[in-house]
Design a protein around this motif. Structure first.
Motif: not given
Length: 254
Positions: A83-89, A121-133
């Motif tokens: 999933v890609k968010f508004l700030d490119d995260a 809540v459960k499971g796993g993810l990878r995340a890359v910071t967008g402009l907000v972060g």
């Protein structure tokens, strides 16, 4: 006694009233969802992805489906999604994962208004910071059942195990312990709960066994990396960094 004609008219009237109420409920739910804020989009999907909306309704999602603020994203068995968010995260979700997009506010003109809250809540993810972060570190938090993860311009992985991580690869070949496992590829994360707080830098691994037990640094040869398939993690079209891999191919599932 009522005549047959009167009974039929009465039954028809009740059906019309019930149908009207049902249509009103559907219309209201649709209107509420239409007013919900779109905060992201599904860019990659392999398997079945469901969104549970804030109004309690559910929808199956596909590539290019919108993600709304308040959605809970649920991946089924053997499902990976990105999933890609508004700030490119961006976030990538493993099979059997449930993530709550509690709040996603990106104000391009007023960074002070930024606020991102995502719950694993459960499971796993990878995340890359967008402009907000990148411009407002304190505005982004990932909540998990055992700790809160604060980011520092980061690419990280998080895996919460609760007797459901039997298929996750580990350096030792053993099933990961129950609790929260984290790994950091770039930047840093701050993991905090009732037991304390710990900062993890790039290349480090961490573990949080319980909500009142402090986060601890784990040796690399014992650390758990959240891995993703190359078809989901790789940006084949533009050659930019893969978000499922460290440096960058070590984490990709073979």
């Amino acid at each position: 006694m009522k005549s047959l004609k009167e009974n039929l008219l009465s039954a028809a009237s009740r059906r019309i009233v019930l149908l009207g109420l049902a249509l009103a409920m559907v219309t209201a739910a649709g209107a509420a969802r239409a007013q919900s804020k779109v905060v992201g989009q599904v860019t990659h999907l392999s398997g079945v992805l469901t969104a549970r909306h804030a109004d309690g309704t559910r929808n199956l999602l596909a590539v290019k489906s919108a993600i709304l603020q308040g959605d809970t994203l649920i991946t089924e068995r053997e499902t990976y999604t990105r999933v890609k968010f508004l700030d490119d995260a961006e976030i990538v979700l493993r099979p059997g994962t449930e993530v709550d997009v509690k709040k996603y506010v990106y104000d391009e003109q007023k960074p002070a208004n930024d606020s991102v809250a995502i719950g694993l809540v459960k499971g796993g993810l990878r995340a890359v910071t967008g402009l907000v972060g990148k411009r407002n570190h304190d505005a982004v938090n990932f909540d998990t059942p055992t700790a809160t993860i604060g980011i520092r311009g980061t690419h990280f992985g998080a895996l919460f195990c609760q007797n459901d991580c039997g298929g996750v690869p580990t350096p030792t070949g053993k099933t990961p312990d129950n609790g929260l496992h984290v790994d950091v590829v770039s930047g840093a994360i701050s993991v905090s709960n009732g037991g304390g707080s710990q900062t993890f830098q790039a290349g480090q691994f961490g573990f949080v066994p319980g909500v009142n037990q402090p986060p601890v640094v784990v040796p690399p040869n014992q650390g758990i990396q959240v891995t993703m398939p190359q078809s989901i993690s790789s940006n084949a079209n533009n050659g930019t960094q893969k978000i499922g891999a460290a440096k960058l191919d070590a984490c990709i599932t073979q």
